[in-house]
Design a protein around this motif. Structure first.
Motif, PDB file in Angstrom:
ATOM      1  N   ASP A 373       0.867  -1.410  -0.078  1.00  0.00           N
ATOM      2  CA  ASP A 373       0.125   0.038  -0.098  1.00  0.00           C
ATOM      3  C   ASP A 373       0.915   1.229   0.086  1.00  0.00           C
ATOM      4  O   ASP A 373       1.448   1.331   0.952  1.00  0.00           O
ATOM      5  N   PRO A 374       1.038   1.737  -0.983  1.00  0.00           N
ATOM      6  CA  PRO A 374       1.932   3.157  -1.057  1.00  0.00           C
ATOM      7  C   PRO A 374       1.322   4.242  -0.129  1.00  0.00           C
ATOM      8  O   PRO A 374       0.115   4.282  -0.219  1.00  0.00           O
ATOM      9  N   VAL A 375       2.136   4.905   0.270  1.00  0.00           N
ATOM     10  CA  VAL A 375       1.769   6.114   1.224  1.00  0.00           C
ATOM     11  C   VAL A 375       2.242   7.287   0.532  1.00  0.00           C
ATOM     12  O   VAL A 375       3.323   7.414   0.538  1.00  0.00           O
ATOM     13  N   VAL A 376       1.121   8.055   0.007  1.00  0.00           N
ATOM     14  CA  VAL A 376       1.386   9.416  -0.536  1.00  0.00           C
ATOM     15  C   VAL A 376       0.452  10.600   0.100  1.00  0.00           C
ATOM     16  O   VAL A 376      -0.754  10.281   0.021  1.00  0.00           O
ATOM     17  N   ALA A 377       1.083  11.465   0.472  1.00  0.00           N
ATOM     18  CA  ALA A 377       0.191  12.682   1.127  1.00  0.00           C
ATOM     19  C   ALA A 377      -0.263  13.218   0.081  1.00  0.00           C
ATOM     20  O   ALA A 377       0.379  13.522  -0.889  1.00  0.00           O
ATOM     21  N   GLU A 378      -1.194  13.899   0.492  1.00  0.00           N
ATOM     22  CA  GLU A 378      -2.023  14.779  -0.575  1.00  0.00           C
ATOM     23  C   GLU A 378      -1.044  15.744  -0.965  1.00  0.00           C
ATOM     24  O   GLU A 378      -1.008  16.108  -2.227  1.00  0.00           O
ATOM     25  N   GLU A 379      -0.421  16.495  -0.367  1.00  0.00           N
ATOM     26  CA  GLU A 379       0.426  17.694  -0.679  1.00  0.00           C
ATOM     27  C   GLU A 379       1.748  17.153  -1.507  1.00  0.00           C
ATOM     28  O   GLU A 379       2.315  18.084  -2.188  1.00  0.00           O
ATOM     29  N   ASP A 380       1.952  15.915  -1.505  1.00  0.00           N
ATOM     30  CA  ASP A 380       3.117  15.553  -2.295  1.00  0.00           C
ATOM     31  C   ASP A 380       2.638  14.875  -3.720  1.00  0.00           C
ATOM     32  O   ASP A 380       3.540  14.323  -4.566  1.00  0.00           O
ATOM     33  N   ARG A 381       1.270  15.069  -4.052  1.00  0.00           N
ATOM     34  CA  ARG A 381       1.080  14.348  -5.398  1.00  0.00           C
ATOM     35  C   ARG A 381       1.651  15.100  -6.499  1.00  0.00           C
ATOM     36  O   ARG A 381       2.015  14.717  -7.516  1.00  0.00           O
ATOM     37  N   PRO A 382       1.875  16.536  -6.429  1.00  0.00           N
ATOM     38  CA  PRO A 382       2.368  17.291  -7.552  1.00  0.00           C
ATOM     39  C   PRO A 382       4.085  16.513  -7.851  1.00  0.00           C
ATOM     40  O   PRO A 382       4.410  16.567  -8.664  1.00  0.00           O
ATOM     41  N   PHE A 383       4.709  16.435  -6.515  1.00  0.00           N
ATOM     42  CA  PHE A 383       5.920  16.113  -6.665  1.00  0.00           C
ATOM     43  C   PHE A 383       5.901  14.552  -7.242  1.00  0.00           C
ATOM     44  O   PHE A 383       6.889  14.260  -7.815  1.00  0.00           O
ATOM     45  N   MET A 384       4.923  13.772  -6.787  1.00  0.00           N
ATOM     46  CA  MET A 384       5.082  12.342  -7.483  1.00  0.00           C
ATOM     47  C   MET A 384       4.940  12.503  -9.043  1.00  0.00           C
ATOM     48  O   MET A 384       5.350  11.765  -9.647  1.00  0.00           O
ATOM     49  N   LEU A 419      13.192  15.152  -0.147  1.00  0.00           N
ATOM     50  CA  LEU A 419      13.203  14.596  -1.468  1.00  0.00           C
ATOM     51  C   LEU A 419      13.051  13.130  -1.196  1.00  0.00           C
ATOM     52  O   LEU A 419      12.218  12.376  -1.945  1.00  0.00           O
ATOM     53  N   PHE A 420      13.801  12.540  -0.381  1.00  0.00           N
ATOM     54  CA  PHE A 420      13.653  11.023  -0.229  1.00  0.00           C
ATOM     55  C   PHE A 420      12.669  10.195   0.376  1.00  0.00           C
ATOM     56  O   PHE A 420      11.914   9.245   0.007  1.00  0.00           O
ATOM     57  N   MET A 421      12.172  11.101   1.563  1.00  0.00           N
ATOM     58  CA  MET A 421      11.041  10.216   2.487  1.00  0.00           C
ATOM     59  C   MET A 421       9.829   9.993   1.332  1.00  0.00           C
ATOM     60  O   MET A 421       9.133   9.057   1.631  1.00  0.00           O
ATOM     61  N   PRO A 422       9.201  11.084   0.905  1.00  0.00           N
ATOM     62  CA  PRO A 422       8.055  10.770   0.022  1.00  0.00           C
ATOM     63  C   PRO A 422       8.025   9.662  -0.830  1.00  0.00           C
ATOM     64  O   PRO A 422       7.173   8.647  -1.108  1.00  0.00           O
ATOM     65  N   LEU A 423       9.451   9.669  -1.378  1.00  0.00           N
ATOM     66  CA  LEU A 423       9.772   8.379  -2.584  1.00  0.00           C
ATOM     67  C   LEU A 423       9.559   7.061  -1.681  1.00  0.00           C
ATOM     68  O   LEU A 423       9.147   6.147  -2.197  1.00  0.00           O
ATOM     69  N   ARG A 424      10.118   7.115  -0.404  1.00  0.00           N
ATOM     70  CA  ARG A 424      10.426   5.868   0.000  1.00  0.00           C
ATOM     71  C   ARG A 424       8.833   5.274   0.474  1.00  0.00           C
ATOM     72  O   ARG A 424       8.596   4.065   0.492  1.00  0.00           O
ATOM     73  N   LEU A 425       8.210   6.536   1.009  1.00  0.00           N
ATOM     74  CA  LEU A 425       7.021   6.114   1.378  1.00  0.00           C
ATOM     75  C   LEU A 425       6.072   5.518   0.390  1.00  0.00           C
ATOM     76  O   LEU A 425       5.084   4.376   0.530  1.00  0.00           O
ATOM     77  N   ALA A 426       6.354   6.122  -0.859  1.00  0.00           N
ATOM     78  CA  ALA A 426       5.413   5.763  -1.987  1.00  0.00           C
ATOM     79  C   ALA A 426       5.987   4.247  -2.532  1.00  0.00           C
ATOM     80  O   ALA A 426       4.942   3.460  -3.037  1.00  0.00           O
ATOM     81  N   LEU A 427       7.264   4.177  -2.652  1.00  0.00           N
ATOM     82  CA  LEU A 427       7.708   2.946  -3.172  1.00  0.00           C
ATOM     83  C   LEU A 427       7.754   1.661  -2.459  1.00  0.00           C
ATOM     84  O   LEU A 427       7.514   0.719  -2.735  1.00  0.00           O
ATOM     85  N   THR A 428       7.757   1.995  -0.865  1.00  0.00           N
ATOM     86  CA  THR A 428       7.726   0.558  -0.021  1.00  0.00           C
ATOM     87  C   THR A 428       6.374   0.718   0.789  1.00  0.00           C
ATOM     88  O   THR A 428       6.258  -0.374   1.475  1.00  0.00           O
ATOM     89  N   GLY A 429       6.017   2.065   1.078  1.00  0.00           N
ATOM     90  CA  GLY A 429       4.866   1.868   2.093  1.00  0.00           C
ATOM     91  C   GLY A 429       5.323   2.210   3.572  1.00  0.00           C
ATOM     92  O   GLY A 429       4.643   2.005   4.404  1.00  0.00           O
TER      93      GLY A 429
END
Ligand code: GLU
Length: 456
Positions: A373-384, A419-429
């Motif tokens: 289950d990827p974890v993506v915060a709403e405010e990080d959507r544009p970053f994604m 930079l890294f934490m949102p990617l980690r949360l999205a890629l690994t949950g």
């Protein structure tokens, strides 16, 4: 000299880490001296001994890497003990007693009140044949005591007598048997307490070293007298300190979570348990070892401290992890296959530093190869969305992450954790884990896109 040692559990429960310590200390002595290790079940207590506990103990020992050269059961050797008991009875060294527990307690109180040590007063030795016959006619059955050699002339005059030995662990030891009661060897129902059978077996099996916990020090003095009474040379004795819980309480067989079986189920490596059980409370640091042979080479009976050693499960956890972090791919290939972990050496090297127990490797494999289950915060959507745009083409390797995140940093101005934490949360949950540079090639472009919120 090759040692013959024995581990002698009563099969009345499961063995715990403290019992494993005794078993391993004996095993290492056998390995070190190219000797023989006997497994002896002290199962003369018919009520409490169970075959399933004996079986479980054998399983636990095998799992720890202990392979007994021979296994014996005291319940199968009763005739041998009878012969020894007869010999001692004939010599007047084992004598019948008829006191009830209440009578004994009364007499102990009386002796205390008289300022005498509350030991058995040997009143039964004075019984005449007629008195014995009368007691037996009354339905009383005797229990049998061993006459300790702590008197000169008159056994009623108990005197100080120090029994000394050079302990393999503790150096010179001595116990005054004048302060002990004559031990009961045979109960009223004719069953043996472990004391005499133990000696008879040690003699018959040619045991050269008895290594056991220091709760047996007083028994050793008594047993040395029994060896002498049976005309046999005693083995050498070594008494190691006992393990206690982290809060200083004794371990009991009923302490489920510290049983060897429970530790196995919790996923600990047998070698981590062995190294921990053997090295705590010694002059060695508790550190990973590659094999029991290595442990045997470094272990020294004289290096065991006298104070109890505290067993802290957190320390075992940390040792287990350190042990796993040092395992090479060749050491674990079969185990990875059993868990269905593909990914080869690169994957093992990517994740081993993050394992607490081996089974964690399957969880990390699931993270790269399964559904999460990827974890993506709403405010990080544009970053994604930017991350998706800049995703490099395959083939991917360990340099892909750097190339990708450098481009992303330039485009978004984010750096470090942002930079890294949102990617980690999205890629690994998850917010922790192995280096993403190493995981990314295993996750692959298709999954990465979907986890970043792109088209599946
Ligand atoms: N059955 C005894 C115990 O478990 C054995 C002691 C010994 O090693 O002699 O305490």
């Amino acid at each position: 000299m090759s040692a013959t040692v024995r581990f002698a559990p009563s099969p009345t429960g499961h063995i715990h880490i403290g019992n494993a310590r005794t078993a391993l200390i004996n095993w290492l002595e056998a390995v070190r001296t190219d000797g023989t290790f006997l497994l002896r079940f002290d199962d003369t207590d018919k009520e409490r001994s169970r075959p399933e506990f004996a079986e479980a103990i054998e399983t636990d020992l095998r799992w720890l890497g202990i392979a007994p050269h021979r296994t014996i059961r005291q319940s199968e050797r009763l005739a041998t003990y009878d012969a020894a008991a007869e010999k001692l009875k004939a010599a007047g060294l084992v004598y019948p007693c008829y006191e009830t527990p209440e009578e004994l307690e009364r007499r102990r109180r009386l002796r205390r009140a008289q300022g005498k040590p509350p030991v058995y007063d040997r009143a039964a030795l004075k019984l005449t044949d007629a008195e014995r016959t009368a007691l037996e006619a009354d339905g009383r059955k005797p229990h049998w005591r061993f006459l300790l050699p702590n008197y000169d002339g008159d056994p009623a005059e108990i005197a100080r007598r120090d029994i000394a030995w050079d302990d393999l662990c503790r150096g010179p030891q001595s116990v005054d048997i004048g302060s002990l009661s004559d031990p009961v060897l045979i109960r009223e129902d004719g069953s043996y307490l472990y004391t005499l059978p133990s000696i008879v077996d040690d003699i018959d099996c040619g045991v050269t070293e008895v290594l056991r916990g220091d709760d047996h020090i007083t028994n050793t003095a008594v047993q040395l007298c029994l060896f002498e009474a049976l005309g046999a040379d005693p083995p050498r004795f070594g008494h190691h300190n006992l393990l206690t819980t982290a809060s200083g309480e004794g371990l009991s067989k009923r302490l489920g979570s510290l049983s060897v079986g429970a530790l196995r189920d919790a996923g600990y490596e047998p070698l981590a348990i062995a190294a921990h059980a053997v090295l705590i409370g010694t002059s060695h640091a508790v550190a990973p070892v590659a094999s029991l042979n290595e442990l045997a080479g470094m272990f020294d009976l004289k290096g065991i401290s006298r104070a109890p050693a505290r067993f802290d499960p957190e320390e075992l956890k940390s040792l287990n992890a350190r042990m796993l972090h040092g395992l090479d791919y060749e050491d674990v290939t079969d185990r990875l296959a059993i868990l269905g972990v593909a990914g080869g050496e690169d994957f093992w090297e990517a994740v081993r530093g993050n394992l607490e127990v081996f089974a964690d490797v399957a969880d990390w494999w699931q993270v790269v190869d399964g559904d999460i289950d990827p974890v993506v915060a709403e405010e990080d959507r544009p970053f994604m969305a930017d991350a998706l745009d800049l995703l490099p083409d395959e083939p991917w390797d360990e340099t892909t992450w750097k190339a990708w995140t450098s481009a992303l940093k330039e485009k978004t101005g984010r750096k470090g954790k942002q930079l890294f934490m949102p990617l980690r949360l999205a890629l690994t949950g998850l917010d922790h884990g192995p280096e993403l540079a190493r995981l990314l090639p295993f996750i692959g472009r298709r999954r990465t896109m979907s986890r970043l919120g792109g088209p599946a």
